[in-house]
Scaffold this active site. Structure first.
Site, short mmCIF file in Angstrom:
data_model
loop_
_atom_site.label_atom_id
_atom_site.label_comp_id
_atom_site.label_asym_id
_atom_site.label_seq_id
_atom_site.Cartn_x
_atom_site.Cartn_y
_atom_site.Cartn_z
CB SER A 1 63.27 30.23 35.51
OG SER A 1 64.30 28.56 35.93
CE1 TYR B 1 66.70 33.59 34.74
CE2 TYR B 1 66.71 31.99 36.09
CZ TYR B 1 66.60 32.12 35.10
OH TYR B 1 66.52 31.66 33.73
#
Length: 245
Positions: A141, A154
């Protein structure tokens, strides 16, 4: 079936980027195994979309953090299609907006069970069972570059995925298997839209020089490149984010 047909397993293939990846790879003539956690109707719809266009696809439910379940997915793929050439691990979870100091360990463990342990389990099976000329594609990401508050768990999980990617690519020397990761920026998926306020969505959409959110099809094109013609791209993290970082 044409014995030269490539076969791909796509985890998280029932929705979002995973679903679009299924459609994109099918357009390239790849046979698909759509792996889903709990949305059977969505997974079946993905399969029907492929088969309606003359392709081949099956759906299998599995917890990607469960070694036996993932091994069974590969078993079924081999039984149905004869082998596996591409693995795309698009399954993932997130819970943005909670600062580290407030995040429960249960939530931290939930995120890392899917995003890190799941990636590790999928990587093991893929490394053991892919045919020569294969490709393993993980998802990181752009959070790892943006370092946005509220994304600690995350972001840490995606940092781990990048490390798995870069090391596995080197461990597979001599196997003729590429290992790469795609790192999307803000992308208009249910996972992103459901976990952000409208203010945050608008702000992130305006941030890239292209002044929009990514679309799942934007990311699927990158995956298709890595799964097909990009045989000289290996051990890399490709940032597909419209120039946001």
């Amino acid at each position: 079936m044409n014995e030269t047909q490539r076969v791909a397993i796509v985890t998280g293939g029932s929705r979002g980027i995973g679903r679009e990846t299924v459609s994109r790879l099918a357009a390239d003539g790849v046979a698909l195994v759509v792996v889903y956690a709990g949305r059977s109707a969505d997974a079946q719809a993905a399969v029907e979309e492929v088969t309606a266009k003359g392709g081949r696809a099956i759906a299998i439910q599995a917890d990607i953090a469960d070694e036996q379940a993932v091994s069974a997915v590969f078993d079924r793929a081999e039984q149905e299609f004869g082998g596996v050439d591409v693995v795309v691990n698009a399954a993932g979870v997130m819970n943005p907006g909670t600062p580290l100091v407030e995040l429960s360990l249960d939530e931290f463990d939930r995120i890392h069970r899917t995003n890190v342990r799941g990636a590790f389990v999928v990587a093991q099976q893929a490394a053991r069972r892919l045919r020569r000329g294969g490709s393993i594609i993980f998802f990181s990401s752009t959070v790892t570059r943006l370092r946005q508050p509220g994304y600690t768990a995350y972001g840490a999980s995606k940092g781990a995925v990048e490390t798995i990617t870069l090391i596995l690519a080197r461990e597979l020397r001599g196997k003729d298997i590429t290992v790469n990761a795609v790192a999307p920026g803000p992308t208009a998926t249910a996972l992103f839209l459901d976990n952000n306020t409208q203010e945050a969505v608008d702000r992130l959409a305006a941030a890239p020089p292209l002044e929009r959110l990514g679309e799942p099809k934007d990311i699927a094109e990158v995956v298709a490149f890595l799964a097909g013609p990009a045989r000289w791209v290996n051990g890399q993290v490709l940032y597909a984010n419209g120039g946001i970082a």
